[in-house]
Design a protein around this motif. Structure first.
Motif, PDB file in Angstrom:
ATOM      1  N   UNK A   1      33.156 -15.598 -75.068  1.00 45.57           N
ATOM      2  CA  UNK A   1      33.772 -14.954 -76.275  1.00 45.57           C
ATOM      3  C   UNK A   1      35.108 -15.895 -76.676  1.00 45.57           C
ATOM      4  N   UNK A   2      35.170 -17.155 -76.062  1.00 50.74           N
ATOM      5  CA  UNK A   2      36.419 -17.827 -76.586  1.00 50.74           C
ATOM      6  C   UNK A   2      36.546 -18.296 -78.031  1.00 50.74           C
ATOM      7  N   UNK A   3      35.277 -18.401 -78.558  1.00 53.04           N
ATOM      8  CA  UNK A   3      35.105 -18.608 -80.153  1.00 53.04           C
ATOM      9  C   UNK A   3      35.190 -20.196 -80.390  1.00 53.04           C
ATOM     10  N   UNK A   4      35.395 -21.117 -79.488  1.00 51.76           N
ATOM     11  CA  UNK A   4      35.428 -22.355 -79.527  1.00 51.76           C
ATOM     12  C   UNK A   4      34.326 -23.051 -80.476  1.00 51.76           C
ATOM     13  N   UNK A   5      32.970 -22.399 -80.132  1.00 50.71           N
ATOM     14  CA  UNK A   5      32.003 -22.929 -80.871  1.00 50.71           C
ATOM     15  C   UNK A   5      32.099 -22.788 -82.278  1.00 50.71           C
ATOM     16  N   UNK A   6      32.535 -21.515 -82.785  1.00 51.22           N
ATOM     17  CA  UNK A   6      32.994 -21.100 -84.192  1.00 51.22           C
ATOM     18  C   UNK A   6      33.569 -22.243 -84.700  1.00 51.22           C
ATOM     19  N   UNK A   7      34.721 -22.429 -84.107  1.00 55.43           N
ATOM     20  CA  UNK A   7      35.752 -23.171 -84.739  1.00 55.43           C
ATOM     21  C   UNK A   7      35.458 -24.716 -84.834  1.00 55.43           C
ATOM     22  N   UNK A   8      34.368 -25.415 -83.950  1.00 57.89           N
ATOM     23  CA  UNK A   8      33.976 -26.500 -83.829  1.00 57.89           C
ATOM     24  C   UNK A   8      32.815 -26.722 -84.643  1.00 57.89           C
ATOM     25  N   UNK A   9      31.943 -26.027 -85.140  1.00 62.41           N
ATOM     26  CA  UNK A   9      30.751 -26.126 -86.066  1.00 62.41           C
ATOM     27  C   UNK A   9      31.310 -26.408 -87.735  1.00 62.41           C
ATOM     28  N   UNK A  10      30.904 -27.525 -87.953  1.00 63.57           N
ATOM     29  CA  UNK A  10      31.326 -27.899 -89.537  1.00 63.57           C
ATOM     30  C   UNK A  10      30.323 -27.098 -90.480  1.00 63.57           C
ATOM     31  N   UNK A  11      29.306 -26.523 -89.860  1.00 61.92           N
ATOM     32  CA  UNK A  11      28.416 -26.037 -90.850  1.00 61.92           C
ATOM     33  C   UNK A  11      28.646 -24.333 -90.876  1.00 61.92           C
ATOM     34  N   UNK A  12      29.390 -23.873 -90.135  1.00 65.50           N
ATOM     35  CA  UNK A  12      29.817 -22.434 -89.979  1.00 65.50           C
ATOM     36  C   UNK A  12      28.714 -21.590 -89.669  1.00 65.50           C
ATOM     37  N   UNK A  13      27.847 -22.053 -88.838  1.00 66.27           N
ATOM     38  CA  UNK A  13      26.703 -21.602 -88.342  1.00 66.27           C
ATOM     39  C   UNK A  13      26.660 -20.775 -87.147  1.00 66.27           C
ATOM     40  N   UNK A  14      27.943 -20.418 -86.569  1.00 61.10           N
ATOM     41  CA  UNK A  14      28.033 -19.515 -85.366  1.00 61.10           C
ATOM     42  C   UNK A  14      28.872 -18.343 -85.968  1.00 61.10           C
ATOM     43  N   UNK A  15      28.543 -17.279 -85.204  1.00 63.50           N
ATOM     44  CA  UNK A  15      29.353 -16.157 -85.717  1.00 63.50           C
ATOM     45  C   UNK A  15      29.533 -15.240 -84.300  1.00 63.50           C
ATOM     46  N   UNK A  16      30.441 -14.244 -84.531  1.00 64.09           N
ATOM     47  CA  UNK A  16      31.021 -13.546 -83.351  1.00 64.09           C
ATOM     48  C   UNK A  16      30.670 -12.172 -83.347  1.00 64.09           C
ATOM     49  N   UNK A  17      29.820 -11.414 -82.248  1.00 64.69           N
ATOM     50  CA  UNK A  17      29.611 -10.048 -82.196  1.00 64.69           C
ATOM     51  C   UNK A  17      30.810  -9.338 -81.727  1.00 64.69           C
ATOM     52  N   UNK A  18      31.435  -8.546 -82.821  1.00 57.33           N
ATOM     53  CA  UNK A  18      32.645  -7.759 -82.441  1.00 57.33           C
ATOM     54  C   UNK A  18      32.569  -6.576 -82.367  1.00 57.33           C
ATOM     55  N   UNK A  19      31.354  -5.952 -82.492  1.00 60.95           N
ATOM     56  CA  UNK A  19      30.896  -4.647 -82.361  1.00 60.95           C
ATOM     57  C   UNK A  19      29.842  -4.234 -81.608  1.00 60.95           C
ATOM     58  N   UNK A  20      29.595  -3.262 -80.887  1.00 63.20           N
ATOM     59  CA  UNK A  20      28.522  -2.944 -80.083  1.00 63.20           C
ATOM     60  C   UNK A  20      27.196  -2.960 -81.087  1.00 63.20           C
ATOM     61  N   UNK A  21      26.230  -3.364 -80.674  1.00 62.83           N
ATOM     62  CA  UNK A  21      25.057  -3.501 -81.559  1.00 62.83           C
ATOM     63  C   UNK A  21      23.975  -2.622 -81.049  1.00 62.83           C
ATOM     64  N   UNK A  22      23.214  -1.761 -81.774  1.00 68.15           N
ATOM     65  CA  UNK A  22      22.170  -0.918 -81.469  1.00 68.15           C
ATOM     66  C   UNK A  22      21.024  -1.465 -82.183  1.00 68.15           C
ATOM     67  N   UNK A  23      19.871  -0.955 -81.490  1.00 69.66           N
ATOM     68  CA  UNK A  23      18.512  -1.366 -82.015  1.00 69.66           C
ATOM     69  C   UNK A  23      18.248  -2.925 -81.959  1.00 69.66           C
ATOM     70  N   UNK A  24      18.595  -3.446 -80.607  1.00 65.93           N
ATOM     71  CA  UNK A  24      18.315  -4.903 -80.476  1.00 65.93           C
ATOM     72  C   UNK A  24      17.077  -5.138 -80.449  1.00 65.93           C
TER      73      UNK A  24
END
Length: 259
Positions: free
Chosen positions: A156-179
């Motif tokens: 969860x360091x989020x380096x990939x979010x910062x590096x991607x010039x396409x803004x194609x990564x996101x971060x899961x900040x909450x608990x996710x149900x019904x996966x």
């Protein structure tokens, strides 16, 4: 074409080296480019047994990719987005920062007013910045070109979010149900488009491509870029295409026509 949210779109010819110095130069360029292109967040899946890409420069027999024809993409259609959300369990993602593994983007020429609308997702680059900056190896590129995130390794360091010039990564900040079992999403991890890898391995099309074809728009073609007999390879040899931010030398697997 230009747009306030799409200033990073470029037609510059693909380039860049693959040696360490070239990688460092590319990442330095990304540091400035990361805020220039405001496209989309994305999502993830895992396949640790296929996480070895092999030496750069060695051409594999298979490299999956997409050809998106903006000329055929309908401005008011979001079939690809809805299909992705439904298939990967994103439709009920809570909060304003909900994940969008694929999103529709509109670019407009300010001088003529001419517009084009097309989908943007993870570009599944050959020299992926998200892979280069990941400190744990969680972001990896498979031999077939699909870029994924190993949820077991992501910290969860989020380096990939910062590096991607396409803004194609996101971060899961909450608990996710019904996966969905094929799309694990863990709180505190990064994620991005998986190109529906489990469908591809079963001989099916990615959900977005299948939905586009069902809608009758013929705006997306999927297949093996390295097979000259494939529909996508044939089409790429017939029409002029470009890749987004080709000047960064990351060699995306997603090609665009009409932008």
């Amino acid at each position: 074409m230009s747009d306030e949210s799409q200033k990073g779109v470029s037609r510059t010819a693909e380039g860049g080296g693959s040696e360490p110095d070239a990688v460092r130069r590319r990442l330095l360029k990304l540091a400035g480019a990361a805020v220039a292109l405001t496209l989309a967040p994305g999502v993830t899946v895992l396949a640790r047994d296929l996480a070895v890409t092999g030496p750069r420069g060695r051409k594999s027999a298979v490299r999956y990719g997409l050809l998106i024809d903006a000329n055929a993409c309908q401005g008011g259609c979001d079939a690809c987005v809805r299909a992705c959300q439904d298939y990967n369990g994103l439709a009920h993602d809570p909060g304003p920062d909900n994940a969008q593994w694929i999103r529709k983007v509109t670019i407009t020429n300010p001088e003529t007013g001419f517009s084009r609308s097309f989908p943007v997702m993870c570009q599944h680059c050959e020299h992926a910045a998200c892979v280069d900056v990941c400190p744990t190896g969680a972001s990896f590129r498979r031999p077939d070109g699909i870029v994924l995130v190993d949820k077991h390794r992501c910290i969860g360091c989020r380096y990939c979010l910062m590096a991607c010039p396409y803004k194609a990564r996101s971060f899961v900040a909450r608990n996710v149900e019904d996966q969905k079992p094929w799309a694990p999403r863990g709180k505190g991890t990064a994620e991005g488009c998986t190109m529906c890898v489990e469908r591809v391995e079963a001989g099916k099309l990615p959900a977005c491509v299948a939905a586009c074809q069902k809608a009758g728009h013929k705006g997306m073609v999927f297949g093996n870029l390295h097979d000259p007999k494939s529909a996508i390879a044939k089409r790429l040899s017939e029409v002029a295409t470009t890749t987004i931010r080709a000047d960064l030398g990351m060699l995306p697997s997603v090609h665009y026509r009409g932008i």
